[in-house]
Design an enzyme around this catalytic site. Structure first.
Site, mmCIF file in Angstrom:
data_model
loop_
_atom_site.group_PDB
_atom_site.id
_atom_site.type_symbol
_atom_site.label_atom_id
_atom_site.label_comp_id
_atom_site.label_asym_id
_atom_site.label_seq_id
_atom_site.Cartn_x
_atom_site.Cartn_y
_atom_site.Cartn_z
ATOM 1 C CG HIS A 30 -0.754 -0.241 2.735
ATOM 2 N ND1 HIS A 30 0.501 0.386 3.183
ATOM 3 C CD2 HIS A 30 -1.396 -1.300 3.759
ATOM 4 C CE1 HIS A 30 0.727 -0.041 4.852
ATOM 5 N NE2 HIS A 30 -0.759 -0.882 4.843
ATOM 6 C CG HIS A 87 -3.936 -7.078 11.658
ATOM 7 N ND1 HIS A 87 -4.730 -6.145 11.757
ATOM 8 C CD2 HIS A 87 -2.859 -6.931 10.986
ATOM 9 C CE1 HIS A 87 -4.148 -5.235 11.364
ATOM 10 N NE2 HIS A 87 -3.247 -5.576 10.497
ATOM 11 C CD GLU A 117 -2.812 -3.578 7.125
ATOM 12 O OE1 GLU A 117 -3.021 -3.650 7.705
ATOM 13 O OE2 GLU A 117 -3.271 -2.820 5.934
ATOM 14 C CG ASP A 145 -1.058 -7.666 5.927
ATOM 15 O OD1 ASP A 145 -2.067 -7.018 5.715
ATOM 16 O OD2 ASP A 145 0.232 -7.349 6.178
ATOM 17 C CG HIS A 167 -1.004 -1.031 11.745
ATOM 18 N ND1 HIS A 167 -1.687 -0.311 10.675
ATOM 19 C CD2 HIS A 167 -1.341 -2.130 11.902
ATOM 20 C CE1 HIS A 167 -1.337 -1.361 10.014
ATOM 21 N NE2 HIS A 167 -1.492 -2.773 10.084
ATOM 22 C CG ASP A 208 0.612 -5.990 10.794
ATOM 23 O OD1 ASP A 208 1.154 -7.025 10.672
ATOM 24 O OD2 ASP A 208 0.137 -5.271 10.447
ATOM 25 C CE1 TYR A 229 5.649 -3.724 8.381
ATOM 26 C CE2 TYR A 229 5.014 -2.879 10.212
ATOM 27 C CZ TYR A 229 4.560 -3.486 9.708
ATOM 28 O OH TYR A 229 3.425 -4.298 9.856
ATOM 29 C CG HIS A 274 4.656 -8.588 7.770
ATOM 30 N ND1 HIS A 274 3.762 -8.912 7.164
ATOM 31 C CD2 HIS A 274 3.374 -8.069 8.343
ATOM 32 C CE1 HIS A 274 2.557 -8.821 6.606
ATOM 33 N NE2 HIS A 274 2.046 -7.905 7.552
HETATM 34 FE FE1 FEO Z 1 -1.421 -5.024 9.763
HETATM 35 FE FE2 FEO Z 1 0.254 -6.998 8.168
HETATM 36 O O1 FEO Z 1 -0.781 -5.915 8.303
#
Ligand code: FEO
Length: 404
Positions: A28, A82, A84, A86, A148, A167, A195, A228
């Site tokens: 993004h 989470h 999101e 991903d 986040h 994250d 990050y 990640h």
């Molecule tokens: Fe906030 Fe890795 O997504």
């Protein structure tokens, strides 16, 4: 199923079953020069539990890794830390494939997953302090709202002592070496800072709060497993990432400087160089970035621990360069508790609004602005550049003499 995609055992009951995205270069709008990974974890206990999923195109990779240790239909629970995409992008596909007994998420996660995947998508909400009995292990959760996203939570597996931190403590870094202690610490330092700068910088207060909350829980963490990048399994590597987070969230004014700019015919670039030389003459480390040569997400990484930020632009059609506006807009979204000195500069042909507009933007972001913006008509000559050098030296001195 691809039989070469194997799960990796990381503790007695936990397997890594995520996916590596070697080639993603934009997350993004964040330039992910080293790719990323979407980490997911399988707990093989009496209740077989999947922690998080992966980005939708990596569904097959996730399922292949799961299938390398267990029949996927044996999964009882899915915990979504989470929402999101991903991490939840293939959640519906996984649910359809394995038909789990329950899908869990935080209170806000339930709302987010329904908003993404439909009101009929069944999710059981968990709140801070809730505990899932998996058999030999218990999994407890802590909601970390706005870290986040509103739905974010972390989960702790008590017997294996694994903290699944989603994250938080992660980085966009695709590596064949799953554990941090097998990777280069200078690369991880840069990627973790990048990050934080691009995802968490505006949430610094919340990060501090979460660190405090986690500290108060006094968890015995043997493996810190973010969603990640590498996992942290040694005391040294866990201390590395925790100390780095504490430093990044401290709110202290950095002692470095950043000069970023756009240039049309080279005049603003000459000014940027003179300014940077002056800053350096005061004994301050300075990074100079031409927008375009450096991506906005790299510039943000430099801004994270810079106490002095200088922004330059030529005036074009009475405006700042669009590329400068782009970076300032991005910066505005990521800075909340500014503790930085700012300075605006530029060049112009006949009007000269750009540095004034930059100064107004920096002011709105609560930068400390000790000097009025300055710009030069058409081409800075030696005497002009000497003035910018002196201006840089004064800004550098001010930074060194300023408090935290
Ligand atoms: Fe906030 Fe890795 O997504």
């Amino acid at each position: 199923m691809k039989d070469y995609l194997k799960a990796v055992q990381i503790s007695e009951k936990v397997y890594y079953v995520g996916a590596i995205d070697w080639n993603v270069r934009s997350f993004h709008g964040y330039r992910t020069g080293r790719g990323t990974s979407y980490n997911a974890f399988l707990i093989i206990d009496e209740k077989v539990t999947l922690i998080d999923c992966v980005k939708k195109p990596f569904f097959n990779e996730l399922m292949a890794r799961i299938a390398s240790v267990i029949d996927p239909s044996e999964i009882d629970y899915i915990v979504s830390n989470h929402s999101e995409p991903d991490h939840s992008g293939c959640l519906v596909d996984v649910v359809n494939a394995v038909k789990p007994e329950k899908v869990f998420a935080s209170v806000m996660g339930e709302k987010a997953l329904k908003a993404y995947y439909g009101e009929d998508f069944e999710v059981t909400p968990l709140k801070t302090g809730d505990v899932l009995d998996l058999g030999e292990n218990k999994l407890s959760v802590l909601e970390t709202r706005m870290l986040h996203w509103p739905d974010s939570m972390v989960a702790y597996l008590d017997k294996d002592k694994v903290l699944f931190s989603q994250d938080a403590f992660g980085m966009h870094y695709a590596t064949a070496n799953l554990f941090a202690d097998e990777n280069d610490y200078s690369v991880m330092t840069y990627e973790a800072k990048k990050y934080f700068a691009n995802i968490l910088m505006h949430l610094t207060n919340q990060v501090r709060g979460a660190i405090k909350q986690l500290g108060e829980l006094n968890l015995d963490v043997k493996i810190l497993a973010p969603d990640h990048g590498p996992l942290f399994r040694t005391p040294e590597s866990i201390a590395f990432i925790q100390n780095l987070y504490a430093a990044m969230a401290s709110g202290d004014r950095g002692r470095k400087a950043v000069v970023f700019y756009a240039t049309m015919w080279g005049s603003t670039e000459k000014i940027a160089t003179a300014l940077a030389d002056g800053i350096r003459s005061a004994g301050v480390e300075v990074k100079v970035s031409a927008i375009g040569a450096s991506d906005r997400s790299d510039i943000m990484t430099d801004v994270l621990d810079a106490g002095l930020v200088c922004v330059g632009s030529p005036t074009m059609n009475n405006q700042m360069y669009p590329s400068v506006a782009d970076v300032l807009t991005y910066l505005k979204g990521l800075l909340r508790t500014t503790n930085k000195i700012g300075y605006a500069f530029g060049s112009f042909g006949w009007s000269g609004e750009a540095p004034k507009k930059i100064q107004a933007e920096l002011e709105s972001m609560k930068f400390e602005l000790p000097f009025e913006q300055k710009s030069t008509k058409y081409n800075p000559f030696a005497e002009d550049l000497a003035e910018y050098f002196e201006q840089g030296a004064a800004l550098g001195k001010m930074l060194l003499e300023s408090g935290k």
